[in-house]
Enzyme design. Structure first.
Site, PDB file in Angstrom:
ATOM      1  N   ASP A  61      14.873   3.358   4.014  1.00 22.35           N
ATOM      2  CA  ASP A  61      13.883   2.627   3.202  1.00 22.35           C
ATOM      3  C   ASP A  61      14.537   1.906   2.017  1.00 22.35           C
ATOM      4  OD1 ASP A  61      12.104   3.785   4.967  1.00 22.35           O
ATOM      5  OD2 ASP A  61      10.664   4.391   3.442  1.00 22.35           O
ATOM      6  N   GLY A  80       3.740   4.322   5.051  1.00 17.00           N
ATOM      7  CA  GLY A  80       4.885   3.983   5.909  1.00 17.00           C
ATOM      8  C   GLY A  80       5.438   2.584   5.722  1.00 17.00           C
ATOM      9  N   LEU A  81       5.028   1.890   4.641  1.00 18.58           N
ATOM     10  CA  LEU A  81       5.529   0.528   4.427  1.00 18.58           C
ATOM     11  C   LEU A  81       6.615   0.474   3.344  1.00 18.58           C
ATOM     12  CD1 LEU A  81       2.239  -1.592   4.770  1.00 18.58           C
ATOM     13  CD2 LEU A  81       3.930  -1.035   6.519  1.00 18.58           C
ATOM     14  N   GLY A  82       7.136   1.620   2.981  1.00 23.03           N
ATOM     15  CA  GLY A  82       8.316   1.662   2.098  1.00 23.03           C
ATOM     16  C   GLY A  82       8.044   1.404   0.632  1.00 23.03           C
ATOM     17  N   SER A  83       6.814   1.729   0.167  1.00 23.52           N
ATOM     18  CA  SER A  83       6.527   1.437  -1.246  1.00 23.52           C
ATOM     19  C   SER A  83       7.380   2.305  -2.178  1.00 23.52           C
ATOM     20  CB  SER A  83       5.037   1.563  -1.560  1.00 23.52           C
ATOM     21  OG  SER A  83       4.696   2.885  -1.830  1.00 23.52           O
ATOM     22  N   SER A  84       7.563   3.598  -1.863  1.00 31.21           N
ATOM     23  CA  SER A  84       8.331   4.441  -2.793  1.00 31.21           C
ATOM     24  C   SER A  84       9.794   4.019  -2.812  1.00 31.21           C
ATOM     25  CB  SER A  84       8.162   5.933  -2.475  1.00 31.21           C
ATOM     26  OG  SER A  84       8.760   6.238  -1.248  1.00 31.21           O
ATOM     27  N   ALA A 106      10.947   0.979  -2.311  1.00 29.28           N
ATOM     28  CA  ALA A 106      11.033  -0.300  -3.037  1.00 29.28           C
ATOM     29  C   ALA A 106      10.910  -0.071  -4.550  1.00 29.28           C
ATOM     30  CB  ALA A 106       9.941  -1.248  -2.546  1.00 29.28           C
ATOM     31  N   PRO A 159       0.842  -1.199   0.000  1.00 32.83           N
ATOM     32  CA  PRO A 159       0.000   0.000   0.000  1.00 32.83           C
ATOM     33  C   PRO A 159       0.881   1.253   0.000  1.00 32.83           C
ATOM     34  CG  PRO A 159      -0.571  -1.469   1.846  1.00 32.83           C
ATOM     35  CD  PRO A 159       0.637  -2.051   1.174  1.00 32.83           C
TER      36      PRO A 159
HETATM   37  O1  PMV Z   1       8.773   6.349   4.353  1.00 33.10           O
HETATM   38  P1  PMV Z   1       8.294   6.117   5.731  1.00 33.10           P
HETATM   39  O2  PMV Z   1       7.022   6.789   6.063  1.00 33.10           O
HETATM   40  O3  PMV Z   1       8.327   4.683   6.088  1.00 33.10           O
HETATM   41  O4  PMV Z   1       9.384   6.811   6.731  1.00 33.10           O
HETATM   42  C1  PMV Z   1      10.746   6.577   6.633  1.00 33.10           C
HETATM   43  C2  PMV Z   1      11.413   6.664   7.956  1.00 33.10           C
HETATM   44  C3  PMV Z   1      11.735   8.052   8.505  1.00 33.10           C
HETATM   45  O5  PMV Z   1      12.661   7.822   9.572  1.00 33.10           O
HETATM   46  C4  PMV Z   1      10.506   8.739   9.065  1.00 33.10           C
HETATM   47  C5  PMV Z   1      12.375   8.955   7.468  1.00 33.10           C
HETATM   48  C6  PMV Z   1      13.780   8.522   7.059  1.00 33.10           C
HETATM   49  O6  PMV Z   1      14.188   8.912   5.967  1.00 33.10           O
HETATM   50  O7  PMV Z   1      14.468   7.815   7.808  1.00 33.10           O
END
Ligand code: PMV
Length: 327
Positions: A156, A109-113, A115, A105
């Protein structure tokens, strides 16, 4: 002929936001994947298409949305940057079609961009006939990540590139340490999409203004991550859960939680989770819970009853993989 790359999403178990300031974080690649394929185009243009209903072509400096209008231009920009970074590095001017298929999704916050960037870099270099090592894939993906998150730590794309359960801090550069443990995590998706960059900036402003106690909080977070590392060695689930609870409180103090996340965190703790916290950038998006086998169903039910979507995730060990295929 086309190149296909597959890369995993992630959950941050400890240390999001603090990781931007060189605090160690613990992160796990998950069994939710993106697939990106790259194939040559005769007309010399770059065409990017996502299964979310977005498509654009890029010719010289002109971008034309084919599907999804202006939203498509915005959504696909990091993909364009990832592909261009590779093309420019190898001084290639070839036309490419890039197709994205994701089971992660987006914007929660699950790292789709991350990946998608990693898989785009891997597939683009492969179809151009160049082999990149993992460190190069990570470094090239960071260019796209900078566009999305403004001041990203790089965690990420790092976990998406290397896979597994990792402990890492910025100072370690491209050298994450693997933790050889398996763990199943329950994700609760609030469904609220938000921008990680916005919340990274909020924390950055507080840090710049030296808001009272912020440096001490950095110290506390380092202590939590180091204790979690020790608890992983002993597979002490109760301590891992308690440390997640503490981490969530810190994230609340720095202002990145959201009432929808706090509601799910509370409900899962009441349902018997060993620990729960938000994961990723916060402000909506996802939370995670750690629970013993006999409590998992109750924790999933609590997420559902509080308006979230429960998703069980496991560790994905392989990191990014890429290959050539005729079909
Ligand atoms: O992309 P997200 O929403 O999973 O956040 C990444 C993690 C953060 O620590 C909030 C940002 C980062 O670049 O480390």
């Amino acid at each position: 002929m086309k190149a296909v790359a597959v890369a995993p999403g992630k959950v941050i178990l400890y240390g999001e936001h603090f990781v931007v300031y060189n605090v160690p974080a613990i992160v796990m690649a998950i069994d939710k994947l993106v697939k990106v394929s790259a194939s040559p185009r005769e007309d010399g243009s770059l065409r990017i298409c996502s299964d979310l209903g977005f498509a654009c072509t890029y010719e010289d400096s002109e971008v034309k949305p084919l599907m999804g209008g202006r939203k498509a231009t915005k959504f696909l920009e990091p993909v364009r940057i990832a592909a261009k970074t590779v093309l420019e590095h190898f001084e290639e001017k070839k036309g490419l079609s890039i197709d994205i298929c994701s089971t992660i999704p987006s914007s929660v916050g699950l790292g789709s961009s991350g990946a998608i960037s990693v898989a785009t870099v891997a597939a683009t270099s492969k179809i151009l006939g160049h082999e990149l090592d993992r460190e190069q894939i990570w470094r090239f993906s960071l260019q796209a990540e900078r566009h999305v998150h403004v001041n990203p730590s790089g965690i990420d794309p790092l976990v998406s590139t290397y896979g597994g359960l990792l402990v890492w801090r910025i100072q370690d550069d491209s050298k994450p340490k693997k933790i050889n443990r398996d763990i199943e995590i329950i994700v609760g998706n609030t469904g609220i999409q938000r921008s990680t960059g916005k919340f990274v900036s909020i924390v950055g402003r507080k840090k710049a203004k030296r808001v009272e106690g912020i440096s001490q909080l950095m110290g506390v977070m380092s202590w939590i991550s180091n204790l979690a590392l020790k608890a992983f060695r002993e597979m002490d689930l109760a301590t891992l859960g308690a440390l997640m609870n503490m981490n969530h409180e810190l994230l609340k103090v720095i202002g990145v939680s959201h009432e929808s996340l706090d509601r799910l965190v509370e409900a899962t703790r009441k349902a018997g989770a060993l620990g729960s916290k938000l994961t990723g950038g916060g402000g909506g998006g996802c939370m995670i819970s750690l629970a013993t086998s006999n409590k998992k169903a109750a924790v999933c039910k609590a997420i559902e009853e509080s308006g979230g979507q429960p998703i069980l995730v496991r560790k994905h060990n392989a990191g990014v993989r890429v290959w050539l295929t005729k079909s």
